[in-house]
Design an enzyme around this catalytic site. Sequence first.
Site, PDB file in Angstrom:
ATOM      1  N   TYR A 106      -7.648  11.783  -2.093  1.00 27.43           N
ATOM      2  CA  TYR A 106      -8.528  12.291  -1.034  1.00 27.43           C
ATOM      3  C   TYR A 106      -8.966  13.716  -1.356  1.00 27.43           C
ATOM      4  O   TYR A 106      -8.194  14.498  -1.922  1.00 27.43           O
ATOM      5  CB  TYR A 106      -7.801  12.274   0.318  1.00 27.43           C
ATOM      6  N   ASN A 122       0.846  -1.192   0.000  1.00 28.49           N
ATOM      7  CA  ASN A 122       0.000   0.000   0.000  1.00 28.49           C
ATOM      8  C   ASN A 122       0.882   1.242   0.000  1.00 28.49           C
ATOM      9  O   ASN A 122       1.827   1.340   0.799  1.00 28.49           O
ATOM     10  CB  ASN A 122      -0.880   0.008   1.262  1.00 28.49           C
ATOM     11  N   GLU A 123       0.593   2.151  -0.871  1.00 29.53           N
ATOM     12  CA  GLU A 123       1.318   3.432  -0.938  1.00 29.53           C
ATOM     13  C   GLU A 123       2.836   3.240  -0.770  1.00 29.53           C
ATOM     14  O   GLU A 123       3.459   3.829   0.116  1.00 29.53           O
ATOM     15  CB  GLU A 123       0.774   4.432   0.094  1.00 29.53           C
ATOM     16  N   GLU A 167      -8.747   4.113  -2.324  1.00 30.83           N
ATOM     17  CA  GLU A 167      -8.915   5.078  -1.224  1.00 30.83           C
ATOM     18  C   GLU A 167      -9.389   6.385  -1.812  1.00 30.83           C
ATOM     19  O   GLU A 167      -8.682   6.999  -2.624  1.00 30.83           O
ATOM     20  CB  GLU A 167      -7.604   5.267  -0.452  1.00 30.83           C
TER      21      GLU A 167
HETATM   22  O1  AHR Z   1      -7.083   6.092   5.011  1.00 32.09           O
HETATM   23  C1  AHR Z   1      -6.065   6.587   5.818  1.00 32.09           C
HETATM   24  C2  AHR Z   1      -4.679   6.440   5.217  1.00 32.09           C
HETATM   25  O2  AHR Z   1      -4.576   7.221   4.065  1.00 32.09           O
HETATM   26  C3  AHR Z   1      -4.298   5.071   4.735  1.00 32.09           C
HETATM   27  O3  AHR Z   1      -3.821   4.272   5.763  1.00 32.09           O
HETATM   28  C4  AHR Z   1      -3.232   5.341   3.741  1.00 32.09           C
HETATM   29  O4  AHR Z   1      -3.150   4.367   2.750  1.00 32.09           O
HETATM   30  C5  AHR Z   1      -3.574   6.709   3.199  1.00 32.09           C
HETATM   31  O5  AHR Z   1      -2.495   7.552   3.194  1.00 32.09           O
END
Ligand code: AHR
Length: 491
Positions: A240, A172-173, A296
């Site tokens: 996001y 992840n990331e 995400e």
């Molecule tokens: O959703 C919160 C965080 O955001 C996750 O753990 C990460 O993958 C992202 O940076």
Amino acid sequence: MNQLLINTKVTKGHIRKEIQGHFSEHLGRCIYGGLYVGENSEIPNENGMRKDVVQALRDVQLPVLRWPGGCFADEYHWKDGVGPKETRKKMVNTHWGGVTEDNSFGTHEFFELCRQIGCETYITGNVGSGTVQEMNEWVEYMTFDGISPMADWRKQHGHEAPWTVDFFGVGNEPWGCGGNMTAEYYANEYRRYQTYIRQYRKDAKIKKIAAGPNADDYKWTETLMKNAGKMMDGLSLHYYTVPHDWKHKGSALGFTREDYYETLKKTLFMEELLSRHGAIMDQYDPEKKVGLIVDEWGTWFDVEEGTNPGFLYQQNTMRDAMVAALNLNIFNKHCDRVHMANIAQLVNVLQALILTEGPDMILTPTYFVFKLFKDHQENELLDSHLLAPDFTEGKFTLPSIQESCSIAPDGTVHVTLVNPSLDEIQDLDIQTQGLSPRHVVGRMVTGNMDDHNTFDQPDAVEDQPFVSFTVKPDGLAVSLPPCSVVHLAIK
Ligand code: AHR
């Protein structure tokens, strides 16, 4: 007059149910307290899972759940989370509040949760601080149906039959919390790790997801597709919606009109991200076999005052409802490339569908948007054309209406409409070419921009009947209230 032309005889792609997927991380009160309370809790539970939450999730037809992280995934060692709970090793959750993780929710509990919800499983493995062997053995533990060290161990822990892992994320990331790697380095790591994700179940192939770009890092996408595109079923994307900037994100409540429009404008950037990442993927995968997996997405505001800053707890208003609807419509429109999307996160964290406080549970405006959209799952996207001018408020120009339309196997046409304006009613003439409507059912979510549910007032925002329409021989005329999301089922 605004016009929407729906060509009910022309389809443009399949809307996989996974587009309405979810994400649950060992973060704050998402797992512990939110989904899982343990078998001995006084909160009604089945095998430790909250009954109220599971029922609410079944009601929105939650299709797939991602776990255990997020950043947590790259520090998670799955062997610590199996076997007798009393002897499970504890660890520090360094990313999220520095709290002690007792590993009482592990692999068996995750599959039990998904069984109760009735959803598919999406596991993220540890590349950042794990090993190829550890990942390989996890897959063997979960999916091997014969005699082997890991399958035997699973059986000793009480689960005879293998489970179905529908999706497996390789880290992840990795560009950040997952190891601070370069794209080239991770592409090599991906190639190596994915080799050992063995397909033990011939009847249930695991789809492998490579960790993709952070928002508009198009170079990352290019590098991954070029170097490893042939070895993956999906490439993730994280974006996001942060109204201001990462240092001062803005408050989830008590925000201004300007904050509202800024948030919506930022969320609409998803459209450009999907088009541009999609265009790069097209060069390497013109048949669109590799899915863009937006695993995400959602709003990220300042944490609620008085709560642990590492727990990412935020309230959820009509503004979040608009963000959810705008994104779900965008994903529908890009369903040829977007094979899955997972809003962050399911309960008590970021743009949650559900908030809990001890034994109490409330559903958020975002929850009700997912309820309005669920009828799009597994439908065919319809060809639709909207003629509606943009509108401007201050420095922000936004679409006055946004839509997506699909047709279900039974021939029902589903339309989801968003009116982002805080002031204007939008009248819309819908023409359903090829369908003369006989029966129309409407539902909506609407309110003031900061309306939200609380534990004292849990029903301030809910879905409700939408009746502001008249049926005509060739379609219908609708009137969309300000700040609203509407779903029409047209037969
Ligand atoms: O959703 C919160 C965080 O955001 C996750 O753990 C990460 O993958 C992202 O940076």
